[in-house]
Design a protein around this motif. Structure first.
Motif, PDB file in Angstrom:
ATOM      1  N   VAL A  63      14.042  -3.725 -30.824  1.00  0.00           N
ATOM      2  CA  VAL A  63      12.896  -3.591 -29.934  1.00  0.00           C
ATOM      3  C   VAL A  63      13.265  -2.569 -28.858  1.00  0.00           C
ATOM      4  CG1 VAL A  63      11.365  -4.766 -28.319  1.00  0.00           C
ATOM      5  CG2 VAL A  63      12.193  -5.977 -30.328  1.00  0.00           C
ATOM      6  N   ASN A  64      12.479  -1.500 -28.769  1.00  0.00           N
ATOM      7  CA  ASN A  64      12.680  -0.501 -27.710  1.00  0.00           C
ATOM      8  C   ASN A  64      12.005  -0.986 -26.443  1.00  0.00           C
ATOM      9  OD1 ASN A  64      13.942   1.273 -29.537  1.00  0.00           O
ATOM     10  ND2 ASN A  64      11.955   2.015 -30.229  1.00  0.00           N
ATOM     11  N   ILE A  65      12.625  -0.705 -25.305  1.00  0.00           N
ATOM     12  CA  ILE A  65      12.039  -1.119 -24.029  1.00  0.00           C
ATOM     13  C   ILE A  65      12.083   0.050 -23.062  1.00  0.00           C
ATOM     14  CG2 ILE A  65      14.201  -2.122 -23.202  1.00  0.00           C
ATOM     15  CD1 ILE A  65      12.419  -4.260 -21.784  1.00  0.00           C
ATOM     16  N   ASP A  66      10.960   0.270 -22.387  1.00  0.00           N
ATOM     17  CA  ASP A  66      10.856   1.287 -21.355  1.00  0.00           C
ATOM     18  C   ASP A  66      10.505   0.572 -20.056  1.00  0.00           C
ATOM     19  OD1 ASP A  66      11.156   3.492 -23.174  1.00  0.00           O
ATOM     20  OD2 ASP A  66       9.094   3.141 -23.807  1.00  0.00           O
ATOM     21  N   ILE A  67      11.184   0.928 -18.975  1.00  0.00           N
ATOM     22  CA  ILE A  67      10.933   0.298 -17.684  1.00  0.00           C
ATOM     23  C   ILE A  67      10.429   1.347 -16.711  1.00  0.00           C
ATOM     24  CG2 ILE A  67      11.954  -0.940 -15.748  1.00  0.00           C
ATOM     25  CD1 ILE A  67      13.958  -2.146 -17.710  1.00  0.00           C
ATOM     26  N   VAL A  68       9.280   1.071 -16.114  1.00  0.00           N
ATOM     27  CA  VAL A  68       8.690   1.946 -15.103  1.00  0.00           C
ATOM     28  C   VAL A  68       8.728   1.170 -13.789  1.00  0.00           C
ATOM     29  CG1 VAL A  68       6.659   3.243 -14.400  1.00  0.00           C
ATOM     30  CG2 VAL A  68       7.184   2.979 -16.831  1.00  0.00           C
ATOM     31  N   SER A  69       9.465   1.692 -12.808  1.00  0.00           N
ATOM     32  CA  SER A  69       9.644   0.990 -11.545  1.00  0.00           C
ATOM     33  C   SER A  69       8.756   1.610 -10.470  1.00  0.00           C
ATOM     34  CB  SER A  69      11.114   1.063 -11.124  1.00  0.00           C
ATOM     35  OG  SER A  69      11.309   0.405  -9.906  1.00  0.00           O
ATOM     36  N   PHE A  70       7.908   0.767  -9.867  1.00  0.00           N
ATOM     37  CA  PHE A  70       7.054   1.179  -8.756  1.00  0.00           C
ATOM     38  C   PHE A  70       7.675   0.650  -7.479  1.00  0.00           C
ATOM     39  CE2 PHE A  70       4.054   1.757 -12.089  1.00  0.00           C
ATOM     40  CZ  PHE A  70       3.143   2.669 -11.631  1.00  0.00           C
TER      41      PHE A  70
ATOM     42  N   LEU B 111       7.494  -1.923 -19.655  1.00  0.00           N
ATOM     43  CA  LEU B 111       7.541  -2.876 -18.554  1.00  0.00           C
ATOM     44  C   LEU B 111       7.304  -2.153 -17.232  1.00  0.00           C
ATOM     45  CD1 LEU B 111       8.352  -5.871 -18.024  1.00  0.00           C
ATOM     46  CD2 LEU B 111      10.663  -5.051 -17.752  1.00  0.00           C
ATOM     47  N   PHE B 112       6.236  -2.525 -16.535  1.00  0.00           N
ATOM     48  CA  PHE B 112       5.942  -1.985 -15.214  1.00  0.00           C
ATOM     49  C   PHE B 112       6.413  -3.003 -14.189  1.00  0.00           C
ATOM     50  CE2 PHE B 112       3.160   0.423 -17.900  1.00  0.00           C
ATOM     51  CZ  PHE B 112       3.091   1.667 -17.311  1.00  0.00           C
ATOM     52  N   ILE B 113       7.324  -2.587 -13.302  1.00  0.00           N
ATOM     53  CA  ILE B 113       7.925  -3.484 -12.310  1.00  0.00           C
ATOM     54  C   ILE B 113       7.683  -2.923 -10.920  1.00  0.00           C
ATOM     55  CG2 ILE B 113      10.120  -4.319 -11.392  1.00  0.00           C
ATOM     56  CD1 ILE B 113       9.488  -5.798 -13.799  1.00  0.00           C
ATOM     57  N   CYS B 114       7.209  -3.773 -10.002  1.00  0.00           N
ATOM     58  CA  CYS B 114       7.087  -3.336  -8.601  1.00  0.00           C
ATOM     59  C   CYS B 114       7.592  -4.417  -7.649  1.00  0.00           C
ATOM     60  CB  CYS B 114       5.650  -2.939  -8.278  1.00  0.00           C
ATOM     61  SG  CYS B 114       4.453  -4.235  -8.422  1.00  0.00           S
ATOM     62  N   SER B 115       8.341  -5.371  -8.166  1.00  0.00           N
ATOM     63  CA  SER B 115       8.916  -6.418  -7.327  1.00  0.00           C
ATOM     64  C   SER B 115      10.380  -6.594  -7.705  1.00  0.00           C
ATOM     65  CB  SER B 115       8.146  -7.729  -7.513  1.00  0.00           C
ATOM     66  OG  SER B 115       8.193  -8.140  -8.851  1.00  0.00           O
TER      67      SER B 115
ATOM     68  N   GLY C  58       0.785  -1.216   0.000  1.00  0.00           N
ATOM     69  CA  GLY C  58       0.000   0.000   0.000  1.00  0.00           C
ATOM     70  C   GLY C  58       0.819   1.269   0.000  1.00  0.00           C
ATOM     71  N   ASP C  59       2.093   1.214  -0.443  1.00  0.00           N
ATOM     72  CA  ASP C  59       2.897   2.427  -0.447  1.00  0.00           C
ATOM     73  C   ASP C  59       2.459   3.397  -1.549  1.00  0.00           C
ATOM     74  OD1 ASP C  59       3.844   0.688  -2.359  1.00  0.00           O
ATOM     75  OD2 ASP C  59       5.953   1.055  -1.974  1.00  0.00           O
ATOM     76  N   TYR C  60       1.761   2.916  -2.563  1.00  0.00           N
ATOM     77  CA  TYR C  60       1.092   3.763  -3.543  1.00  0.00           C
ATOM     78  C   TYR C  60      -0.398   3.626  -3.284  1.00  0.00           C
ATOM     79  CZ  TYR C  60       5.426   4.223  -6.142  1.00  0.00           C
ATOM     80  OH  TYR C  60       6.703   4.518  -6.511  1.00  0.00           O
ATOM     81  N   ALA C  61      -1.108   4.743  -3.309  1.00  0.00           N
ATOM     82  CA  ALA C  61      -2.527   4.694  -2.947  1.00  0.00           C
ATOM     83  C   ALA C  61      -3.373   4.134  -4.083  1.00  0.00           C
ATOM     84  CB  ALA C  61      -3.007   6.098  -2.593  1.00  0.00           C
ATOM     85  N   PRO C  62      -4.281   3.232  -3.875  1.00  0.00           N
ATOM     86  CA  PRO C  62      -4.463   2.358  -2.718  1.00  0.00           C
ATOM     87  C   PRO C  62      -3.500   1.173  -2.731  1.00  0.00           C
ATOM     88  CG  PRO C  62      -6.259   2.032  -4.256  1.00  0.00           C
ATOM     89  CD  PRO C  62      -5.365   3.107  -4.825  1.00  0.00           C
ATOM     90  N   THR C  63      -3.131   0.633  -3.896  1.00  0.00           N
ATOM     91  CA  THR C  63      -2.117  -0.425  -3.972  1.00  0.00           C
ATOM     92  C   THR C  63      -1.248  -0.168  -5.195  1.00  0.00           C
ATOM     93  OG1 THR C  63      -3.474  -1.889  -5.342  1.00  0.00           O
ATOM     94  CG2 THR C  63      -3.651  -2.166  -2.943  1.00  0.00           C
ATOM     95  N   ARG C  64      -0.148  -0.878  -5.272  1.00  0.00           N
ATOM     96  CA  ARG C  64       0.733  -0.746  -6.435  1.00  0.00           C
ATOM     97  C   ARG C  64       0.034  -1.201  -7.715  1.00  0.00           C
ATOM     98  NH1 ARG C  64       6.703  -2.878  -4.481  1.00  0.00           N
ATOM     99  NH2 ARG C  64       6.998  -1.340  -2.850  1.00  0.00           N
ATOM    100  N   LEU C  65      -0.781  -2.243  -7.620  1.00  0.00           N
ATOM    101  CA  LEU C  65      -1.465  -2.751  -8.806  1.00  0.00           C
ATOM    102  C   LEU C  65      -2.447  -1.720  -9.355  1.00  0.00           C
ATOM    103  CD1 LEU C  65      -1.856  -5.089 -10.780  1.00  0.00           C
ATOM    104  CD2 LEU C  65      -3.618  -5.968  -9.255  1.00  0.00           C
ATOM    105  N   LEU C  66      -3.193  -1.063  -8.490  1.00  0.00           N
ATOM    106  CA  LEU C  66      -4.137  -0.049  -8.959  1.00  0.00           C
ATOM    107  C   LEU C  66      -3.417   1.172  -9.508  1.00  0.00           C
ATOM    108  CD1 LEU C  66      -6.922  -0.329  -6.258  1.00  0.00           C
ATOM    109  CD2 LEU C  66      -6.908  -1.244  -8.577  1.00  0.00           C
ATOM    110  N   ALA C  67      -2.263   1.517  -8.931  1.00  0.00           N
ATOM    111  CA  ALA C  67      -1.456   2.612  -9.478  1.00  0.00           C
ATOM    112  C   ALA C  67      -0.937   2.237 -10.871  1.00  0.00           C
ATOM    113  CB  ALA C  67      -0.306   2.938  -8.536  1.00  0.00           C
ATOM    114  N   GLN C  68      -0.544   0.959 -11.037  1.00  0.00           N
ATOM    115  CA  GLN C  68      -0.113   0.489 -12.356  1.00  0.00           C
ATOM    116  C   GLN C  68      -1.259   0.559 -13.362  1.00  0.00           C
ATOM    117  OE1 GLN C  68       2.678  -3.024 -12.793  1.00  0.00           O
ATOM    118  NE2 GLN C  68       1.833  -3.364 -10.750  1.00  0.00           N
ATOM    119  N   ARG C  69      -2.457   0.169 -12.932  1.00  0.00           N
ATOM    120  CA  ARG C  69      -3.617   0.213 -13.826  1.00  0.00           C
ATOM    121  C   ARG C  69      -3.859   1.614 -14.359  1.00  0.00           C
ATOM    122  NH1 ARG C  69      -8.109  -3.465 -10.666  1.00  0.00           N
ATOM    123  NH2 ARG C  69      -7.047  -5.455 -10.955  1.00  0.00           N
ATOM    124  N   ASP C  70      -3.796   2.600 -13.474  1.00  0.00           N
ATOM    125  CA  ASP C  70      -3.991   3.981 -13.902  1.00  0.00           C
ATOM    126  C   ASP C  70      -2.930   4.402 -14.909  1.00  0.00           C
ATOM    127  OD1 ASP C  70      -6.197   4.201 -12.272  1.00  0.00           O
ATOM    128  OD2 ASP C  70      -5.125   5.206 -10.635  1.00  0.00           O
ATOM    129  N   ALA C  71      -1.675   4.078 -14.600  1.00  0.00           N
ATOM    130  CA  ALA C  71      -0.583   4.447 -15.495  1.00  0.00           C
ATOM    131  C   ALA C  71      -0.693   3.720 -16.834  1.00  0.00           C
ATOM    132  CB  ALA C  71       0.761   4.135 -14.837  1.00  0.00           C
TER     133      ALA C  71
END
Length: 170
Positions: free
Chosen positions: A149-156, A124-128, A33-46
């Motif tokens: 192949v271009n790759i972008d990494i977003v770290s949560f 790529l969205f990573i939070c682990s 829950g360090d991102y409101a409300p969870t990391r998964l929901l923050a990823q969904r928005d992004a």
């Protein structure tokens, strides 16, 4: 009156044709829950914002959705934003990510895309933490570079293991 020079700003920006695979981290770390409300929901928005921007950029652009914990292609390459949104809302956290296998599956789905003249991109969205060996990550990065192949990494979140190994192109 409207002059042709008024549209110079539109012609200066070249809209590229692109096929994008968005990889979502749905591991157990997404429950934090360090991102409101969870990391998964923050990823969904992004992810919704990124997919909307990519699909609006050009009518022929396509996006796919890959879950990293079970390495399943949740949605194949499509230009339907509603399909991506509905599939993303059904993604549940569970398990651990398989970083290397997920990137290889994303690259394989891009390799078999319908429009071969599209540029290839993986977001790529990573939070682990990434548990793969650094030599394996470098091997994957070299293969992606060879295949253009271009790759972008977003770290949560922040984790020592994750921040140490996240830079893929060393």
């Amino acid at each position: 009156p409207i002059f042709e020079s008024d549209f110079d700003c539109l012609t200066a920006f070249k809209m590229t044709l692109e096929s994008t695979v968005i990889c979502v981290d749905n591991s157990e770390y997404c429950r934090n829950g360090d991102y409101a409300p969870t990391r998964l929901l923050a990823q969904r928005d992004a992810i919704n914002m990124v997919a909307r921007a990519k699909l609006r950029q050009n009518a022929e652009n396509t996006c796919a959705l890959l879950t990293m914990a079970n390495n399943g292609l949740a949605a194949t390459l499509t230009n339907d934003q509603g399909k991506l949104h509905s599939v993303l809302s059904r993604v549940e956290p569970g398990g651990e990510i398989k970083f290397g296998a997920g990137i290889r599956i994303a690259q394989l789905s891009l390799k078999h895309r319908m429009n071969k003249h599209h540029k290839q991109r993986i977001i790529l969205f990573i939070c682990s933490p990434i548990d793969d060996e650094q030599k394996d990550i470098i091997k994957i990065a070299k293969k992606l570079k060879k295949e253009k192949v271009n790759i972008d990494i977003v770290s949560f979140g922040e984790d020592r293991k994750s921040t140490r190994r996240t830079p893929v192109t060393q």
